[in-house]
Design a protein around this motif. Structure first.
Motif, mmCIF file in Angstrom:
data_model
loop_
_atom_site.group_PDB
_atom_site.id
_atom_site.type_symbol
_atom_site.label_atom_id
_atom_site.label_comp_id
_atom_site.label_asym_id
_atom_site.label_seq_id
_atom_site.Cartn_x
_atom_site.Cartn_y
_atom_site.Cartn_z
ATOM 1 N N VAL A 1 -11.049 1.765 0.847
ATOM 2 C CA VAL A 1 -10.407 0.459 1.063
ATOM 3 C C VAL A 1 -9.358 0.253 -0.021
ATOM 4 O O VAL A 1 -9.663 0.353 -1.213
ATOM 5 N N ALA A 2 -8.136 -0.038 0.398
ATOM 6 C CA ALA A 2 -7.071 -0.353 -0.559
ATOM 7 C C ALA A 2 -7.212 -1.812 -0.991
ATOM 8 O O ALA A 2 -7.155 -2.719 -0.159
ATOM 9 N N ALA A 3 -7.397 -2.017 -2.295
ATOM 10 C CA ALA A 3 -7.576 -3.377 -2.806
ATOM 11 C C ALA A 3 -6.417 -4.283 -2.401
ATOM 12 O O ALA A 3 -6.619 -5.454 -2.048
ATOM 13 N N LEU A 4 -5.213 -3.734 -2.410
ATOM 14 C CA LEU A 4 -4.035 -4.555 -2.122
ATOM 15 C C LEU A 4 -4.064 -5.124 -0.711
ATOM 16 O O LEU A 4 -3.649 -6.262 -0.478
ATOM 17 N N VAL B 1 -9.102 -7.968 -5.935
ATOM 18 C CA VAL B 1 -10.188 -7.266 -5.261
ATOM 19 C C VAL B 1 -10.471 -5.969 -5.996
ATOM 20 O O VAL B 1 -9.542 -5.255 -6.402
ATOM 21 N N PHE B 2 -11.734 -5.640 -6.156
ATOM 22 C CA PHE B 2 -12.112 -4.432 -6.884
ATOM 23 C C PHE B 2 -13.525 -4.030 -6.477
ATOM 24 O O PHE B 2 -14.208 -4.753 -5.735
ATOM 25 N N GLY B 3 -13.952 -2.865 -6.933
ATOM 26 C CA GLY B 3 -15.275 -2.378 -6.625
ATOM 27 C C GLY B 3 -16.171 -2.387 -7.846
ATOM 28 O O GLY B 3 -15.716 -2.139 -8.957
ATOM 29 N N ALA C 1 9.383 1.516 3.103
ATOM 30 C CA ALA C 1 8.225 1.931 2.315
ATOM 31 C C ALA C 1 7.206 0.806 2.200
ATOM 32 O O ALA C 1 7.563 -0.377 2.126
ATOM 33 N N TYR C 2 5.931 1.198 2.149
ATOM 34 C CA TYR C 2 4.820 0.255 2.058
ATOM 35 C C TYR C 2 3.926 0.665 0.892
ATOM 36 O O TYR C 2 3.438 1.799 0.849
ATOM 37 N N PHE C 3 3.746 -0.252 -0.046
ATOM 38 C CA PHE C 3 2.882 0.000 -1.201
ATOM 39 C C PHE C 3 1.444 -0.300 -0.802
ATOM 40 O O PHE C 3 1.109 -1.430 -0.451
ATOM 41 N N LEU C 4 0.585 0.712 -0.862
ATOM 42 C CA LEU C 4 -0.798 0.564 -0.433
ATOM 43 C C LEU C 4 -1.762 0.370 -1.594
ATOM 44 O O LEU C 4 -2.957 0.154 -1.381
ATOM 45 N N GLY C 5 -1.252 0.466 -2.807
ATOM 46 C CA GLY C 5 -2.095 0.266 -3.977
ATOM 47 C C GLY C 5 -2.038 1.450 -4.923
ATOM 48 O O GLY C 5 -1.392 2.467 -4.667
ATOM 49 N N ARG C 6 -2.695 1.283 -6.058
ATOM 50 C CA ARG C 6 -2.807 2.362 -7.032
ATOM 51 C C ARG C 6 -3.835 3.368 -6.541
ATOM 52 O O ARG C 6 -4.832 3.011 -5.923
ATOM 53 N N SER C 7 -3.593 4.650 -6.817
ATOM 54 C CA SER C 7 -4.568 5.673 -6.435
ATOM 55 C C SER C 7 -5.913 5.400 -7.100
ATOM 56 O O SER C 7 -6.959 5.753 -6.573
ATOM 57 N N LYS C 8 -5.884 4.760 -8.273
ATOM 58 C CA LYS C 8 -7.112 4.398 -8.966
ATOM 59 C C LYS C 8 -7.621 3.015 -8.539
ATOM 60 O O LYS C 8 -8.615 2.533 -9.061
ATOM 61 N N ASP C 9 -6.917 2.390 -7.589
ATOM 62 C CA ASP C 9 -7.306 1.065 -7.127
ATOM 63 C C ASP C 9 -7.785 1.117 -5.678
ATOM 64 O O ASP C 9 -7.588 0.179 -4.909
ATOM 65 N N MET C 10 -8.363 2.244 -5.326
ATOM 66 C CA MET C 10 -9.000 2.402 -4.023
ATOM 67 C C MET C 10 -10.507 2.259 -4.220
ATOM 68 O O MET C 10 -11.078 2.847 -5.140
ATOM 69 N N ILE C 11 -11.139 1.485 -3.350
ATOM 70 C CA ILE C 11 -12.576 1.261 -3.457
ATOM 71 C C ILE C 11 -13.276 2.121 -2.398
ATOM 72 O O ILE C 11 -12.914 2.059 -1.213
ATOM 73 N N LYS C 12 -14.222 2.921 -2.828
ATOM 74 C CA LYS C 12 -14.998 3.769 -1.917
ATOM 75 C C LYS C 12 -16.297 3.046 -1.617
ATOM 76 O O LYS C 12 -17.197 2.965 -2.452
ATOM 77 N N THR C 13 -16.405 2.482 -0.395
ATOM 78 C CA THR C 13 -17.577 1.679 -0.056
ATOM 79 C C THR C 13 -18.147 2.142 1.282
ATOM 80 O O THR C 13 -17.434 2.172 2.296
ATOM 81 N N GLY C 14 -19.409 2.549 1.283
ATOM 82 C CA GLY C 14 -20.050 3.006 2.504
ATOM 83 C C GLY C 14 -19.355 4.184 3.140
ATOM 84 O O GLY C 14 -19.344 4.309 4.372
ATOM 85 N N GLY C 15 -18.740 5.042 2.324
ATOM 86 C CA GLY C 15 -18.045 6.216 2.835
ATOM 87 C C GLY C 15 -16.622 5.957 3.280
ATOM 88 O O GLY C 15 -15.912 6.875 3.708
ATOM 89 N N GLU C 16 -16.150 4.716 3.196
ATOM 90 C CA GLU C 16 -14.791 4.357 3.605
ATOM 91 C C GLU C 16 -13.934 4.027 2.389
ATOM 92 O O GLU C 16 -14.421 3.437 1.417
#
Length: 507
Positions: free
Chosen positions: A412-415, A432-434, A395-410
């Motif tokens: 990005v997982a902060a982690l 890292v955060f938005g 298993a791979y932890f990609l971050g919190r669902s609320k810790d995803m940054i939406k930048t330029g339509g993409e």
């Protein structure tokens, strides 16, 4: 039904005279430890503490702290560990929320105790210490041997770190604590020969739940440090020579920053674990160098799951699966859902993890609506964490669902970006955060703390990220800061960082 006190009594019979707990001045075998737990349970009854009543404790790790955890199984009271870093407002919030009958607050915290004395008068019995000599109470024979609680009775209310909001009280049952110990014993092969050092705080679920409680449950020995401090912890490691060691990532940073850390060789340790935040590869290598006989382990879990649900046992497992935190343990079911809680067709993820098993908490104290949001009626815990599983089941932890940054339509997982920054030899830690941006939607921002004795340049770090990440994942701005705000579990409190950085950007 089984509980941790009952297991301690089993060990008292099975291993008579075996040291259960110790600190710098005291050693108690399992029989003595159980007598202390019974005595404390009865002593608290003299202040009106009955079944279901709460007892809050605010202080450093100690033998009595552990005894009180076991004492909850004797008379059925609920222990509420309190973060020793809480200020007056935070402590009063907790007291108003859980309404303890007794507050045990260490005499060293007299300033905060004096500040709230008037507000607690007539509401809470405040104790600054516990008597050293208490008689073994006259209890029914079955209670003395097995305690007097059921699986579903609440043992602990642990207030979560509150990285995004006010802390909330997660209710952990006696059954949760037992099954957490069983999971560790089964998955890691812990037995009565194990020895561990408790340096992580007991007000955090990892303090007792990760390695330490299971070692005691299995009949091993636990040496207690009041709190973590790099030099004294290293000295204790050399003296006690434990077999198992768990420290939060921030603690490992403290040890690996010691100038003479890599000159040590501690052969007794066979299992090392870390959790909470990324550690740079060079730090991991130094840890493996010092604890050269130990398997190195990551892990994944949360307070609501009574700690661990994913972990590796052997170093080679994560070395051959870089970035993995291990595999799901056998006593859990898991599934992946989308943001609307719909089951994903691809159950390898990435998706938001939901888990089900015997360590899942019973809900949040006096917050039924929040409990229903987090815990389904048939027992699935919605973690809010994004996970994927590879072809080998790791298993791979990609971050919190609320810790995803939406930048330029993409997305990005902060982690992922934090892990990249942590690989740079001049970086101690990064967050890292938005932040809102008119063009990008969110602007990708990083706050970085330099490693001890190092200077770090924002432009150099951005170039480093470009070598390892897609261009849209490279932070638009990097701020070099003296430190990051942490919760008690070592997690970065990003809401505080966002406020600080946003204020700088507005200037």
């Amino acid at each position: 039904m089984p509980n941790i006190y009952q297991s301690a009594m089993f060990n008292a019979e099975r291993f008579p005279g075996k040291i259960a707990v110790s600190d710098a001045v005291t050693k108690l075998d399992f029989g003595q430890f159980c007598r202390r737990a019974r005595a404390l349970a009865k002593y608290l009854e003299s202040f009106g503490v009955r079944r279901g009543e709460r007892v809050a404790i605010m202080g450093d790790n100690s033998i009595d702290y552990l005894a009180l955890m076991h004492a909850t199984a004797i008379t059925g009271f609920i222990l509420v560990p309190v973060n020793i870093r809480y200020n007056v407002d935070e402590l009063l919030y907790l007291i108003d929320d859980c309404e303890p009958k007794v507050l045990l607050i260490d005499a060293a915290l007299s300033k905060i105790s004096e500040s709230i004395a008037d507000k607690l008068s007539g509401r809470v019995v405040v104790l600054h210490s516990l008597p050293d000599d208490l008689p073994d109470p006259d209890l029914p024979a079955l209670t003395t041997r097995f305690g007097d609680v059921e699986d579903g009775d609440v043992s602990l209310i642990l207030y979560t770190s509150g990285t995004t909001s006010r802390p909330k009280g997660a209710m952990l049952t006696h059954g949760n604590l037992v099954w957490n110990a069983i999971n560790y014993i089964v998955e890691l092969g812990i037995n009565e020969t194990a020895r561990a050092i408790l340096a992580t705080p007991l007000f955090h679920v990892g303090g007792f739940g990760v390695v330490n409680g299971p070692v005691l449950y299995a009949g091993g020995s636990l040496h207690i440090l009041p709190r973590f401090e790099p030099a004294s912890t290293m000295a204790t490691l050399m003296e006690v020579q434990p077999t198992h060691l768990f420290l939060l990532s921030t603690m490992w940073v403290g040890l690996t920053d010691m100038k003479d850390f890599t000159t040590h060789r501690i052969s007794s340790v066979t299992f090392v674990q870390t959790a909470a935040a990324p550690l740079g590869e060079w730090r991991q290598e130094h840890i493996r160098q010092v604890f050269h006989n130990a398997e190195f382990s990551w892990g994944f879990g949360q307070t609501e799951s009574c700690v661990t649900t994913i972990k590796n046992r052997y170093t080679h497992e994560i070395m051959s699966h870089p970035g993995s935190t291990g595999y799901f343990w056998r006593h859990f079911s898991y599934r992946f859902v989308d943001e609307q809680r719909r089951l994903l067709e691809d159950q390898k993820g990435p998706g938001i993890l939901e888990i089900k098993g015997p360590t899942i908490f019973s809900g949040y104290w006096r917050q039924p609506d929040l409990t229903r949001e987090t815990l389904t009626s048939d027992g699935w815990l919605h973690t809010g964490d994004i996970i994927r599983i590879d072809e080998d089941g790791f298993a791979y932890f990609l971050g919190r669902s609320k810790d995803m940054i939406k930048t330029g339509g993409e997305n990005v997982a902060a982690l992922e970006v934090e892990n990249c920054l942590a690989r740079h030899e001049s970086v101690m830690e990064a967050a890292v955060f938005g932040v809102p941006h008119e063009y990008w939607g969110e602007e990708l921002v990083a706050a970085v703390v330099a490693a001890a004795g190092c200077t770090v340049d924002a432009g150099e770090l951005r170039d480093f990220c470009r070598q390892h990440l897609a261009g849209f994942k490279v932070p638009k701005r990097i701020f070099i800061v003296d430190g990051l705000p942490h919760s008690s579990s070592g997690k970065v409190q990003k809401f505080m960082l966002k406020e600080k950085i946003s204020a700088l950007l507005d200037q």
